[in-house]
Design a protein around this motif. Structure first.
Motif, PDB file in Angstrom:
ATOM      1  N   VAL A 256      73.368  88.578  55.900  1.00 29.50           N
ATOM      2  CA  VAL A 256      72.913  89.960  56.113  1.00 29.50           C
ATOM      3  C   VAL A 256      73.195  90.802  54.865  1.00 29.50           C
ATOM      4  O   VAL A 256      72.359  91.631  54.441  1.00 29.50           O
ATOM      5  CB  VAL A 256      73.602  90.542  57.362  1.00 29.50           C
ATOM      6  CG1 VAL A 256      73.327  92.041  57.465  1.00 29.50           C
ATOM      7  CG2 VAL A 256      73.127  89.827  58.621  1.00 29.50           C
TER       8      VAL A 256
ATOM      9  N   GLY B   9      70.664  90.185  52.226  1.00 29.50           N
ATOM     10  CA  GLY B   9      69.421  90.896  52.515  1.00 29.50           C
ATOM     11  C   GLY B   9      69.555  92.390  52.260  1.00 29.50           C
ATOM     12  O   GLY B   9      68.614  93.040  51.789  1.00 29.50           O
ATOM     13  N   ALA B  10      70.725  92.953  52.593  1.00 29.63           N
ATOM     14  CA  ALA B  10      70.934  94.383  52.365  1.00 29.63           C
ATOM     15  C   ALA B  10      70.944  94.717  50.881  1.00 29.63           C
ATOM     16  O   ALA B  10      70.612  95.853  50.490  1.00 29.63           O
ATOM     17  CB  ALA B  10      72.255  94.819  53.018  1.00 29.63           C
TER      18      ALA B  10
ATOM     19  N   VAL C 123      69.440  87.777  64.103  1.00 32.18           N
ATOM     20  CA  VAL C 123      70.010  88.811  63.223  1.00 32.18           C
ATOM     21  C   VAL C 123      69.468  88.671  61.811  1.00 32.18           C
ATOM     22  O   VAL C 123      69.071  89.668  61.167  1.00 32.18           O
ATOM     23  CB  VAL C 123      71.548  88.732  63.250  1.00 32.18           C
ATOM     24  CG1 VAL C 123      72.143  89.616  62.147  1.00 32.18           C
ATOM     25  CG2 VAL C 123      72.083  89.160  64.612  1.00 32.18           C
ATOM     26  N   LEU C 124      69.406  87.461  61.304  1.00 31.77           N
ATOM     27  CA  LEU C 124      68.884  87.247  59.950  1.00 31.77           C
ATOM     28  C   LEU C 124      67.398  87.584  59.875  1.00 31.77           C
ATOM     29  O   LEU C 124      66.915  88.172  58.891  1.00 31.77           O
ATOM     30  CB  LEU C 124      69.117  85.787  59.535  1.00 31.77           C
ATOM     31  CG  LEU C 124      70.578  85.373  59.348  1.00 31.77           C
ATOM     32  CD1 LEU C 124      70.670  83.881  59.052  1.00 31.77           C
ATOM     33  CD2 LEU C 124      71.228  86.177  58.229  1.00 31.77           C
TER      34      LEU C 124
ATOM     35  N   THR D   6      67.022  91.366  59.906  1.00 26.96           N
ATOM     36  CA  THR D   6      67.436  91.889  58.596  1.00 26.96           C
ATOM     37  C   THR D   6      66.326  91.716  57.566  1.00 26.96           C
ATOM     38  O   THR D   6      66.075  92.622  56.745  1.00 26.96           O
ATOM     39  CB  THR D   6      68.705  91.164  58.126  1.00 26.96           C
ATOM     40  OG1 THR D   6      69.739  91.334  59.111  1.00 26.96           O
ATOM     41  CG2 THR D   6      69.175  91.716  56.793  1.00 26.96           C
ATOM     42  N   SER D   7      65.638  90.600  57.605  1.00 27.53           N
ATOM     43  CA  SER D   7      64.530  90.396  56.663  1.00 27.53           C
ATOM     44  C   SER D   7      63.381  91.361  56.938  1.00 27.53           C
ATOM     45  O   SER D   7      62.688  91.808  56.008  1.00 27.53           O
ATOM     46  CB  SER D   7      64.039  88.951  56.741  1.00 27.53           C
ATOM     47  OG  SER D   7      63.395  88.692  57.989  1.00 27.53           O
TER      48      SER D   7
ATOM     49  N   PHE E 131      63.723  94.473  58.172  1.00 25.88           N
ATOM     50  CA  PHE E 131      64.129  95.786  57.651  1.00 25.88           C
ATOM     51  C   PHE E 131      63.952  95.861  56.133  1.00 25.88           C
ATOM     52  O   PHE E 131      63.622  96.907  55.580  1.00 25.88           O
ATOM     53  CB  PHE E 131      65.593  96.066  58.017  1.00 25.88           C
ATOM     54  CG  PHE E 131      65.770  96.603  59.406  1.00 25.88           C
ATOM     55  CD1 PHE E 131      65.227  97.831  59.760  1.00 25.88           C
ATOM     56  CD2 PHE E 131      66.469  95.885  60.368  1.00 25.88           C
ATOM     57  CE1 PHE E 131      65.391  98.326  61.044  1.00 25.88           C
ATOM     58  CE2 PHE E 131      66.625  96.374  61.651  1.00 25.88           C
ATOM     59  CZ  PHE E 131      66.083  97.601  62.008  1.00 25.88           C
ATOM     60  N   HIS E 132      64.171  94.771  55.483  1.00 30.02           N
ATOM     61  CA  HIS E 132      64.073  94.767  54.020  1.00 30.02           C
ATOM     62  C   HIS E 132      62.625  94.950  53.563  1.00 30.02           C
ATOM     63  O   HIS E 132      62.335  95.768  52.686  1.00 30.02           O
ATOM     64  CB  HIS E 132      64.639  93.462  53.471  1.00 30.02           C
ATOM     65  CG  HIS E 132      64.373  93.259  52.016  1.00 30.02           C
ATOM     66  ND1 HIS E 132      64.886  94.091  51.046  1.00 30.02           N
ATOM     67  CD2 HIS E 132      63.620  92.332  51.363  1.00 30.02           C
ATOM     68  CE1 HIS E 132      64.480  93.681  49.862  1.00 30.02           C
ATOM     69  NE2 HIS E 132      63.711  92.613  50.025  1.00 30.02           N
TER      70      HIS E 132
END
Length: 420
Positions: free
Chosen positions: A83, A86-87, A127-128, A131-132, A134-135
């Motif tokens: 995460v 990715g952030a 979750v991963l 997260t991708s 959102f990116h």
């Protein structure tokens, strides 16, 4: 050779974990330089290697060294590292977050909680994936996101397959242990049964021949002065009785020393030798009568030996205990049973087998081993025995033996808990 190589990863698990950690760190560091620009262009190098990505990948890969002991903690650490990658603006794919999927596989394989083993890897993959998104939400379908979903499915499938194989091997091991215990118990039971059988044979042989020898010796001593010729004849018969006893004892005890040699053995006694048995008792002065009703039919070997030994033991009891010098042996053949009766006229001092059995045939331990042995022999071949005094005097032993061997009981199936 192939078997040795297949066992090498299991024997050197720590070396395997180190190799996996180094490769995953290298893949994640290199993959962080790439960006997916869609199906037309594919992944291209857009940036130089990042020290932050290398540090996070190294941390996640290093955590894998404890994936067998702490699979939940390792999955949390590797997921957080993915995460954070990715952030930081890097592409999230199976290459940059490979450590998380190895941890998911480990949790699914070694977690004692089956629910956690199935749900936790799904949550980590979700979750991963989120997260991708959102990116970089557009385009939704990219190669990195497809690999995330595929990696989550593959990790779960491999974990389930590994768990099933481990459970199967554990069940095989438990079944082998159960079979070994069962085999040992069966061997002990067979040894006990064989000892009991030999003890019965020895009892019957010794009791029969000793009773005959005692009767012949007593008769010879009585006739020695008045009728020496008959006394000599009785002593000659006594020598034959003791010789027969020694032969039968040697054959029976020889079973305990069986070394696999081809030495000839004495034939197993049966009703075919009944005339010789009756003759041996008549030589002691016992008057015998034999009656056979129905067409004689062959018995199984066990029932044939049982019939012979019961008649032998009953006549031995008549010789030792009964006040009468006469006995009757009856064989009644029916469609399914052979009924054997041995009856004597009795006497005031008659006691059979050391006690007084009930007329209903209940044989108890305090009544001596003779009647107990006869009863056990009859039951062992599926028959039954009754022994007791007759209302009009005398004593009678009656046994019913099946003409066909009793059916074998089906083997008991172990409980489900024993199988696993």
């Amino acid at each position: 050779m192939a078997t040795e190589w297949s066992q090498w990863p299991r024997r050197h698990s720590r070396a395997v974990d180190v190799v996996i950690a180094v490769l995953l760190c290298a893949f994640a560091t290199y993959a962080s330089r790439l960006a997916d620009h869609g199906p037309a262009e594919g992944p291209v190098v857009v940036r130089s290697a990042s020290l932050a990505v290398f540090g996070l990948s190294a941390l996640a890969s290093l955590a894998l060294l404890w994936r067998r002991r702490f699979p939940r903690t390792v999955l949390v650490v590797t997921t957080i590292c993915g995460v954070v990658i990715g952030a930081l603006g890097f592409e999230i794919s199976v290459f940059t977050t490979g450590a998380a999927f190895v941890a998911a596989y480990s949790l699914g394989l070694w977690s004692p909680d089956l629910y956690t083993a199935k749900v936790a890897p799904v949550i980590s993959g979700a979750v991963l994936l989120v997260t991708s998104l959102f990116h970089n939400f557009v385009p939704v379908v990219t190669g990195g996101r497809v690999t995330l979903v595929a990696a989550a499915l593959v990790a779960g499938a491999f974990a389930e397959a590994g768990r099933s194989r481990r459970n199967y091997l554990a069940a095989l091991h438990a079944r082998a242990q159960l079979a070994e215990r069962t085999r040992e118990e069966e061997a002990r039971q067979r040894v006990g049964e064989e000892r009991l059988r030999i003890a019965r044979e020895l009892h019957d042989i010794v009791a029969h021949h000793m009773a005959l020898a005692h009767a012949q010796a007593s008769t010879a001593a009585y006739l020695l002065r008045s009728q020496p010729d008959q006394a000599q004849e009785m002593l000659d018969q006594l020598a034959g009785t003791t010789s027969a006893a020694l032969r039968e004892l040697k054959a029976t005890v020889g079973l305990l020393r069986d070394d696999g040699s081809d030495a000839p053995l004495e034939p197993t006694p049966g009703l075919a030798q009944l005339p010789d048995l009756l003759t041996s008792f008549e030589r002691t002065g016992l008057t015998l009568s034999l009656s056979i009703t129905g067409a004689p039919r062959p018995l199984s070997p066990g029932a044939d030996l049982t019939a012979y030994r019961i008649i032998q033991e009953a006549l031995t009891n008549v010789t030792k205990h009964a006040g009468s010098a006469a006995a009757t042996v009856r064989l009644v053949y029916s469609r399914l049973l052979l009924t054997i009766s041995v009856t004597d006229g009795g006497g005031p001092a008659a006691e059979y087998g050391g006690g007084e059995p009930d007329w209903d045939g209940n044989i108890s331990e305090h009544q001596g081993y003779g009647l107990i042995g006869m009863n056990e022999r009859a039951v062992s071949v599926g028959g039954q025995l009754h022994a007791g005094r007759r209302p009009d005097g005398g004593f009678e032993v009656t046994t019913e033996l099946p003409l066909e061997p009793p059916p074998l009981e089906p083997p008991k199936t172990p409980d489900r808990e024993d199988k696993t």
